[in-house]
Design a protein around this motif. Structure first.
Motif, short mmCIF file in Angstrom:
data_model
loop_
_atom_site.label_atom_id
_atom_site.label_comp_id
_atom_site.label_asym_id
_atom_site.label_seq_id
_atom_site.Cartn_x
_atom_site.Cartn_y
_atom_site.Cartn_z
N GLU A 53 -8.76 -6.24 10.29
CA GLU A 53 -8.75 -6.86 8.76
C GLU A 53 -8.98 -5.31 8.68
OE1 GLU A 53 -12.64 -8.30 8.21
OE2 GLU A 53 -11.49 -10.24 7.58
N ARG A 54 -9.64 -4.45 8.69
CA ARG A 54 -9.30 -3.12 8.51
C ARG A 54 -7.81 -2.67 8.21
NH1 ARG A 54 -14.66 -2.98 11.00
NH2 ARG A 54 -14.01 -1.42 11.68
N GLN A 55 -6.91 -2.91 9.51
CA GLN A 55 -6.13 -1.60 10.06
C GLN A 55 -5.23 -3.12 9.23
OE1 GLN A 55 -5.03 -0.23 12.45
NE2 GLN A 55 -2.89 -0.07 12.37
N ALA A 56 -5.18 -3.71 8.91
CA ALA A 56 -4.54 -4.67 7.67
C ALA A 56 -4.32 -4.33 5.94
CB ALA A 56 -4.74 -6.38 7.56
N TYR A 57 -5.13 -3.78 6.16
CA TYR A 57 -5.58 -3.37 5.05
C TYR A 57 -5.16 -2.02 4.76
CZ TYR A 57 -7.60 -1.97 0.37
OH TYR A 57 -8.14 -1.27 -0.48
N MET A 58 -5.51 -1.29 5.86
CA MET A 58 -4.59 0.46 5.81
C MET A 58 -3.24 0.20 5.82
SD MET A 58 -5.13 3.03 8.74
CE MET A 58 -5.11 1.73 10.50
N GLN A 59 -2.34 -0.62 6.63
CA GLN A 59 -0.85 -1.41 6.21
C GLN A 59 -0.51 -1.07 4.77
OE1 GLN A 59 -0.52 -3.95 9.25
NE2 GLN A 59 0.03 -2.92 11.08
N HIS A 60 -1.30 -1.58 3.99
CA HIS A 60 -1.19 -2.90 2.91
C HIS A 60 -1.32 -1.43 1.66
CE1 HIS A 60 -1.17 -4.22 -1.01
NE2 HIS A 60 -2.27 -3.80 -1.73
N ARG A 61 -2.32 0.02 1.81
CA ARG A 61 -2.77 1.05 1.23
C ARG A 61 -1.16 2.16 1.14
NH1 ARG A 61 -6.21 0.80 -2.72
NH2 ARG A 61 -6.04 3.99 -2.40
N PHE A 62 -1.14 2.06 3.20
CA PHE A 62 -0.06 3.01 3.22
C PHE A 62 1.70 2.31 2.56
CE2 PHE A 62 -2.41 5.16 6.39
CZ PHE A 62 -1.89 6.87 5.94
N LYS A 63 2.12 1.29 2.12
CA LYS A 63 3.01 0.55 1.77
C LYS A 63 2.89 1.47 0.72
CE LYS A 63 5.73 -3.35 1.11
NZ LYS A 63 5.81 -4.76 1.88
N ILE A 64 2.03 0.54 -0.41
CA ILE A 64 1.48 1.46 -1.47
C ILE A 64 2.16 2.17 -2.05
CG2 ILE A 64 0.02 1.32 -3.59
CD1 ILE A 64 -1.56 -0.84 -2.50
N ALA A 65 1.41 3.40 -0.70
CA ALA A 65 1.24 5.59 -1.37
C ALA A 65 3.14 5.27 -0.85
CB ALA A 65 0.81 5.51 -0.33
N TYR A 66 3.90 4.61 0.33
CA TYR A 66 4.50 5.24 0.79
C TYR A 66 6.32 4.38 1.11
CZ TYR A 66 1.24 8.96 1.93
OH TYR A 66 0.34 10.07 2.54
N GLY A 67 5.58 2.99 0.86
CA GLY A 67 6.65 2.21 0.86
C GLY A 67 7.13 1.84 1.92
N GLU A 68 8.31 1.58 2.27
CA GLU A 68 8.78 0.41 3.84
C GLU A 68 8.81 0.87 4.43
OE1 GLU A 68 9.50 -2.56 4.28
OE2 GLU A 68 8.61 -3.41 1.99
N PRO A 69 9.02 2.77 4.31
CA PRO A 69 9.17 4.23 5.81
C PRO A 69 7.31 4.00 6.06
CG PRO A 69 10.09 4.72 3.85
CD PRO A 69 9.51 3.63 3.31
N SER A 70 6.52 3.14 5.68
CA SER A 70 4.93 3.49 6.50
C SER A 70 5.39 2.09 7.48
CB SER A 70 4.08 3.14 5.41
OG SER A 70 4.77 1.91 4.98
#
Length: 296
Positions: free
Chosen positions: A113-130
């Motif tokens: 769950e933490r991994q999925a949320y981390m991926q979500h936060r990176f996508k918000i901050a940096y977009g698709e390249p993340s």
């Protein structure tokens, strides 16, 4: 963890610092005579091909880095070190790392769950390249936010392959911020009740600025820097203070080459320099020698 540490205690280490302009390789050894503290046996600096324009292409940022490292590891000293069973630790410059703060949530009780949320936060901050990055976050203390890092997964894969080809086990690959943070933690342990401060990590051409409140990561931003680093950092702190209602008058801990040319910085007692890691001092000493060298 203890078993892994004990296995490496009597082995030599190859410490590799990857900077945007060069690679620093250190051969470190522990002996009974020096109390099992790591001492420097051999060092090598290798300049990297300089890229004038990357156009946002991540691969272009580290193109040439892996091939250069591969060539260096094939030279006699590092070949002999590999045969001895040495392991490697790699520290990657903040130029090649992205960071974000992961807020605490009691709902994130398991790692997936933490991994999925981390991926979500990176996508918000940096977009698709993340999506192409390898993401990692510090283990959160209860009720506190965590710091997370992202690095191009292809770069990590190629680095592992290079060491594997030379028969060297990779013990760890860390972002430069982790090394700097460990130095910062050593510093604040000596300061009672030092729980609120700005933390600035300086590298050549880049500054990583973060806010620590109640010993918790609140904000982090990595920016390209020009001639007046102090002003750029001050401007960023002022903007963030307005957005998050942070205190602009907190102490500022500097790790790296302090921009002492700024008159305002010299006159402000809030600015505190943290000692560099003793092995990283070698890179700063090299930069000074190169700056003072005048061709004839």
């Amino acid at each position: 963890m203890l078993h892994r540490w004990f296995n490496t205690l009597f082995k030599d280490e190859l410490r590799v610092f990857i900077y945007p302009q060069r690679i620093l390789l250190l051969h470190l050894k522990r002996t009974f005579k020096n109390g099992f503290k790591q001492t420097l046996v051999h060092q090598q600096f290798v300049d990297l091909p300089q890229k004038t324009e990357t156009n946002g292409n991540e691969t272009a940022q580290w193109d040439g880095l892996v091939s250069t490292l591969q060539q260096v590891l094939q030279t006699s000293h590092w070949q002999e070190l590999a045969k001895s069973g040495a392991y490697a630790k790699v520290i990657i410059s903040n130029h090649l790392i992205k960071y974000t703060v992961i807020p605490w949530s009691i709902a994130l009780s398991i790692k997936s769950e933490r991994q999925a949320y981390m991926q979500h936060r990176f996508k918000i901050a940096y977009g698709e390249p993340s999506k192409a990055w390898d993401l990692c976050m510090s283990e959160p203390d209860f009720g506190q936010a965590s710091i997370a890092s992202g690095v191009c997964a292809a770069l990590l894969k190629e680095l592992h392959q290079v060491f594997e080809q030379q028969g060297i086990d990779v013990n760890a690959i860390h972002p430069h911020l982790m090394l700097a943070s460990n130095q910062m933690l050593q510093h604040i342990k000596k300061k009672k009740n030092q729980k609120h401060f700005w933390f600035v990590v300086i590298e050549s051409g880049r500054a990583c600025v973060s806010l620590i409140e109640n010993s918790e990561w609140r904000f982090i931003r990595s920016i390209a820097t020009g001639e007046d680093v102090a002003k750029q950092v001050d401007d960023l702190i002022q903007r963030e203070a307005v957005i998050s209602n942070a205190n602009t008058q907190l102490p500022i801990f500097w790790y790296g080459k302090t921009p002492g040319s700024s008159t305002a910085l010299k006159a402000d007692s809030r600015h505190i320099k943290i000692n560099l890691h003793h092995f990283e001092l070698l890179n700063q000493q090299l930069e000074k020698r190169l700056k003072n060298w005048v061709p004839v």
